[in-house]
Scaffold this motif. Structure first.
Motif, PDB file in Angstrom:
ATOM      1  N   VAL A 113      38.464  39.216  28.347  1.00  0.00           N
ATOM      2  CA  VAL A 113      37.512  40.263  28.716  1.00  0.00           C
ATOM      3  C   VAL A 113      38.038  41.591  28.203  1.00  0.00           C
ATOM      4  O   VAL A 113      39.161  41.993  28.562  1.00  0.00           O
ATOM      5  CB  VAL A 113      37.308  40.324  30.248  1.00  0.00           C
ATOM      6  N   THR A 126      33.624  43.549  36.201  1.00  0.00           N
ATOM      7  CA  THR A 126      32.952  43.057  35.001  1.00  0.00           C
ATOM      8  C   THR A 126      32.343  41.692  35.289  1.00  0.00           C
ATOM      9  O   THR A 126      32.974  40.824  35.899  1.00  0.00           O
ATOM     10  CB  THR A 126      33.952  42.937  33.832  1.00  0.00           C
ATOM     11  N   TYR A 143      30.317  34.629  34.710  1.00  0.00           N
ATOM     12  CA  TYR A 143      31.691  34.861  35.150  1.00  0.00           C
ATOM     13  C   TYR A 143      31.769  36.225  35.826  1.00  0.00           C
ATOM     14  O   TYR A 143      30.981  37.126  35.569  1.00  0.00           O
ATOM     15  CB  TYR A 143      32.676  34.785  33.983  1.00  0.00           C
ATOM     16  N   LYS A 144      32.752  36.352  36.699  1.00  0.00           N
ATOM     17  CA  LYS A 144      33.014  37.610  37.398  1.00  0.00           C
ATOM     18  C   LYS A 144      34.510  37.785  37.522  1.00  0.00           C
ATOM     19  O   LYS A 144      35.214  36.857  37.932  1.00  0.00           O
ATOM     20  CB  LYS A 144      32.373  37.589  38.790  1.00  0.00           C
ATOM     21  N   THR A 145      35.001  38.950  37.115  1.00  0.00           N
ATOM     22  CA  THR A 145      36.436  39.221  37.244  1.00  0.00           C
ATOM     23  C   THR A 145      36.808  39.310  38.719  1.00  0.00           C
ATOM     24  O   THR A 145      35.960  39.492  39.592  1.00  0.00           O
ATOM     25  CB  THR A 145      36.811  40.526  36.518  1.00  0.00           C
ATOM     26  N   ARG A 146      38.103  39.210  38.991  1.00  0.00           N
ATOM     27  CA  ARG A 146      38.565  39.190  40.371  1.00  0.00           C
ATOM     28  C   ARG A 146      38.151  40.455  41.122  1.00  0.00           C
ATOM     29  O   ARG A 146      37.771  40.405  42.285  1.00  0.00           O
ATOM     30  CB  ARG A 146      40.090  39.044  40.404  1.00  0.00           C
ATOM     31  N   ASN A 147      38.268  41.620  40.436  1.00  0.00           N
ATOM     32  CA  ASN A 147      37.920  42.865  41.108  1.00  0.00           C
ATOM     33  C   ASN A 147      36.414  43.144  41.097  1.00  0.00           C
ATOM     34  O   ASN A 147      35.943  44.106  41.718  1.00  0.00           O
ATOM     35  CB  ASN A 147      38.649  44.057  40.482  1.00  0.00           C
ATOM     36  N   SER A 190      43.175  38.781  28.427  1.00  0.00           N
ATOM     37  CA  SER A 190      42.946  37.543  29.172  1.00  0.00           C
ATOM     38  C   SER A 190      42.991  37.858  30.665  1.00  0.00           C
ATOM     39  O   SER A 190      43.967  38.434  31.156  1.00  0.00           O
ATOM     40  CB  SER A 190      44.018  36.509  28.814  1.00  0.00           C
ATOM     41  N   GLN A 191      41.960  37.496  31.365  1.00  0.00           N
ATOM     42  CA  GLN A 191      41.878  37.785  32.792  1.00  0.00           C
ATOM     43  C   GLN A 191      41.462  36.525  33.557  1.00  0.00           C
ATOM     44  O   GLN A 191      40.768  35.656  33.033  1.00  0.00           O
ATOM     45  CB  GLN A 191      40.855  38.899  33.055  1.00  0.00           C
ATOM     46  N   ASP A 192      41.903  36.503  34.843  1.00  0.00           N
ATOM     47  CA  ASP A 192      41.446  35.441  35.744  1.00  0.00           C
ATOM     48  C   ASP A 192      40.049  35.794  36.233  1.00  0.00           C
ATOM     49  O   ASP A 192      39.803  36.927  36.688  1.00  0.00           O
ATOM     50  CB  ASP A 192      42.396  35.309  36.934  1.00  0.00           C
ATOM     51  N   VAL A 193      39.150  34.848  36.140  1.00  0.00           N
ATOM     52  CA  VAL A 193      37.764  35.092  36.532  1.00  0.00           C
ATOM     53  C   VAL A 193      37.264  33.934  37.386  1.00  0.00           C
ATOM     54  O   VAL A 193      37.867  32.853  37.440  1.00  0.00           O
ATOM     55  CB  VAL A 193      36.856  35.266  35.292  1.00  0.00           C
ATOM     56  N   ASN A 202      37.580  28.486  39.189  1.00  0.00           N
ATOM     57  CA  ASN A 202      38.399  29.562  38.630  1.00  0.00           C
ATOM     58  C   ASN A 202      38.847  29.209  37.228  1.00  0.00           C
ATOM     59  O   ASN A 202      39.013  28.032  36.886  1.00  0.00           O
ATOM     60  CB  ASN A 202      39.625  29.825  39.508  1.00  0.00           C
TER      61      ASN A 202
END
Length: 263
Positions: free
Chosen positions: A186, A212, A205-209, A190-193, A181
């Motif tokens: 993005v 993207t 990378y892949k976003t949590r939802n 800034s996002q958690d990926v 993690n």
């Protein structure tokens, strides 16, 4: 002749004979007394001498046993001393070798320190130009090596071991798959990926939802948005990397030269 008279005469004659002989026997016995006493003294002296001889014999035998025991101890000590002399000679040879090695170490130390500094600089350049996975961890490792080289309380051997360990870790990255993690920007935020690294071949990378996804283009040195058609494959690869699924064939985007391949 009357028999009774005859017996009376015989008795009288015997008594007369005994009466005459008794003084002579007494005189003889008195004459023999000194001889008997001397014989007794000789016997007593002989017994005393025999006891002395027996005592001397016992003492001599005891001393002989002590002598034999001490002789065996001396022989053992001589063998032990010879062995110690051999060990001392071996230690002297080893001492000379160690002194020579110490002199050589001083020379090697002067040569290896510049080599380690060059290795750290090369590693830093490699990380900077490599696929940007785990950037904080890898840069901190290099910074730790640079600080280590300035420390006087760490042996050169330990410094060299740490440098080689860092190279080994970087080498292992090329043969492993990993999911971790992190955070990245993005669409300006800034996002958690979740990151997926497949050796040094693919970094995704892949976003949590899951809305993207992106893949690192090493040739362009930039992130490139990834089509949603790879969502299922990326999710499966993440589970494999986290050891939630058994290893399987993966369909992932790979960049080669300036051409993007579909698998």
């Amino acid at each position: 002749m009357n028999p009774c008279f005859t017996r009376t005469l015989l008795v009288a004659s015997f008594l007369a004979t005994v009466g005459v002989a008794s003084p002579q026997l007494n005189a003889q016995e008195q004459a023999l007394d000194p001889v008997v006493d001397a014989a007794n003294e000789i016997n007593q002296a002989a017994r005393s001498s025999q006891l002395t001889v027996d005592k001397i014999a016992d003492t001599t035998q005891e001393r002989l046993q002590q002598y034999k025991q001490i002789s065996r101890q001396i022989e053992g000590l001589e063998v032990y001393v010879q062995q110690l002399q051999k060990q001392i000679a071996s230690q002297q040879t080893e001492k000379s070798d160690l002194n020579a090695s110490i002199d050589e170490v001083s020379v090697v130390e002067r040569q290896i320190t510049p080599l380690m500094l060059r290795m750290i600089d090369s590693l830093a350049t490699f990380v900077e130009l490599d696929v940007p996975f785990l950037p904080e961890e890898r840069n901190n490792r290099i910074a730790g090596l640079e600080d280590l080289m300035d420390r006087a309380d760490v042996d050169v051997s330990e410094k060299f071991r740490r440098v080689m360990e860092a190279y080994q870790i970087e080498s292992e990255y090329g043969r492993t798959i990993e999911a971790y993690n992190g955070a990245m920007e993005v669409n300006g935020q800034s996002q958690d990926v979740e990151f997926l690294r497949v050796g040094r071949t693919a970094l995704i990378y892949k976003t949590r939802n899951g809305d993207t996804m992106g893949v690192w283009n090493q040739q362009a040195r930039a992130w490139q948005e990834l089509d949603s058609s790879y969502a299922a494959n990326v999710q499966e690869a993440l589970r494999i990397a986290r050891k939630q699924l058994a290893p399987d064939l993966l369909m992932l985007p790979i960049f080669h030269s300036d051409v993007q391949a579909g698998e």
